[in-house]
Design an enzyme around this catalytic site. Structure first.
Site, PDB file in Angstrom:
ATOM      1  N   LEU A  24      -1.566   2.535  -4.826  1.00 24.03           N
ATOM      2  CA  LEU A  24      -1.297   1.209  -4.268  1.00 24.03           C
ATOM      3  C   LEU A  24      -2.577   0.394  -4.111  1.00 24.03           C
ATOM      4  O   LEU A  24      -3.669   0.939  -3.953  1.00 24.03           O
ATOM      5  CB  LEU A  24      -0.607   1.344  -2.914  1.00 24.03           C
ATOM      6  CG  LEU A  24       0.662   2.208  -2.857  1.00 24.03           C
ATOM      7  CD1 LEU A  24       1.225   2.218  -1.446  1.00 24.03           C
ATOM      8  CD2 LEU A  24       1.691   1.719  -3.864  1.00 24.03           C
ATOM      9  N   ASP A  25      -2.424  -0.923  -4.127  1.00 25.70           N
ATOM     10  CA  ASP A  25      -3.562  -1.799  -3.850  1.00 25.70           C
ATOM     11  C   ASP A  25      -3.507  -2.279  -2.410  1.00 25.70           C
ATOM     12  O   ASP A  25      -2.700  -1.801  -1.600  1.00 25.70           O
ATOM     13  CB  ASP A  25      -3.608  -2.973  -4.843  1.00 25.70           C
ATOM     14  CG  ASP A  25      -2.361  -3.860  -4.749  1.00 25.70           C
ATOM     15  OD1 ASP A  25      -1.623  -3.773  -3.749  1.00 25.70           O
ATOM     16  OD2 ASP A  25      -2.132  -4.641  -5.694  1.00 25.70           O
ATOM     17  N   GLN A  26      -4.343  -3.250  -2.064  1.00 24.39           N
ATOM     18  CA  GLN A  26      -4.420  -3.725  -0.681  1.00 24.39           C
ATOM     19  C   GLN A  26      -3.162  -4.454  -0.230  1.00 24.39           C
ATOM     20  O   GLN A  26      -2.974  -4.712   0.965  1.00 24.39           O
ATOM     21  CB  GLN A  26      -5.649  -4.626  -0.488  1.00 24.39           C
ATOM     22  CG  GLN A  26      -5.616  -5.945  -1.248  1.00 24.39           C
ATOM     23  CD  GLN A  26      -6.223  -5.847  -2.627  1.00 24.39           C
ATOM     24  OE1 GLN A  26      -6.106  -4.818  -3.286  1.00 24.39           O
ATOM     25  NE2 GLN A  26      -6.882  -6.925  -3.052  1.00 24.39           N
TER      26      GLN A  26
ATOM     27  N   VAL B  83       1.433  -2.522  -3.046  1.00 28.45           N
ATOM     28  CA  VAL B  83       2.208  -2.316  -4.272  1.00 28.45           C
ATOM     29  C   VAL B  83       1.316  -1.603  -5.294  1.00 28.45           C
ATOM     30  O   VAL B  83       0.087  -1.547  -5.146  1.00 28.45           O
ATOM     31  CB  VAL B  83       2.721  -3.650  -4.849  1.00 28.45           C
ATOM     32  CG1 VAL B  83       3.672  -4.324  -3.872  1.00 28.45           C
ATOM     33  CG2 VAL B  83       1.563  -4.572  -5.208  1.00 28.45           C
TER      34      VAL B  83
END
Length: 204
Positions: free
Chosen positions: A16-18, A21
């Site tokens: 996941l990113d910040q 997602v």
């Protein structure tokens, strides 16, 4: 979607990113995993290729993002060989969220065969490792058509594209007898199978 190899996966937290997602770059890895599984299934093994000093490298990758994936989501990567040339294989990829098959991603990739000097070369037909044929996956259609499961047909299509057509026919256990190999007429899609139409191959 006929002709595709399916790989089911689950989103892991570290992907996941910040924003919570799946990071865009991770989808390239999902596609790579699908291609690897497809090629291995039809007899093209990365470790066997690398031992020769050759390589099947990615030269192009195009991603179209449709919807996000979040932690814990289950999804399926669908991949197929859409076309080929002497030195290249062209792949289609689709990612769908399970269980409702919500579209997530569409992607296209080009793989190129390289020699030891990293120059494009013709794909060696012998790189497709021979596998025992499972006769239970082979059926007879109307008018003498041969119907095979998708992985078996994918392998035969690759062999034909790589100039190994004569060798394929000579080693085909499911064909009782053959004349000299005539042209491949056409390939059609039927239900969950791809149907290989070969005219004038069978003696009456």
């Amino acid at each position: 979607m006929s002709g595709f190899h399916d790989v089911e996966l689950k989103v892991r937290d570290y992907e996941l990113d910040q924003y919570g997602v799946v990071n865009n770059a991770v989808f390239a890895s999902y596609c790579q995993h699908g291609r690897h599984e497809l090629l291995e299934r039809v007899g093209v093994r990365a470790d066997a290729v690398s031992r020769t000093g050759d390589a099947l490298a990615l030269s192009e990758l195009s991603l179209k993002f449709i919807a996000p994936l979040k932690s814990g989501d289950k999804f399926v990567v669908k991949v197929r060989v859409a076309n080929s040339s002497a030195a290249r294989l062209y792949f289609d990829h689709f990612v769908f969220k399970l269980p409702n098959l919500e579209p997530i991603l569409e992607a296209k990739a080009t793989g190129v065969w390289l020699d030891k000097n990293y120059r494009p070369v013709r794909i060696p037909p012998e790189k497709l490792r021979e596998r025992p044929r499972d006769r239970s996956s082979i059926k007879w259609g109307e008018e003498g058509d041969v119907v095979m499961d998708e992985s078996e047909l994918t392998r035969y299509m690759l062999e034909c594209a790589l100039g190994n057509f004569n060798n394929t026919l000579a080693n085909s256990e499911f064909l009782p007898s053959l004349h000299s190999p005539p042209p491949l007429i056409f390939v059609s899609v039927a239900s969950s199978y791809l149907t290989l139409k070969i005219h004038q191959f069978l003696q009456s």
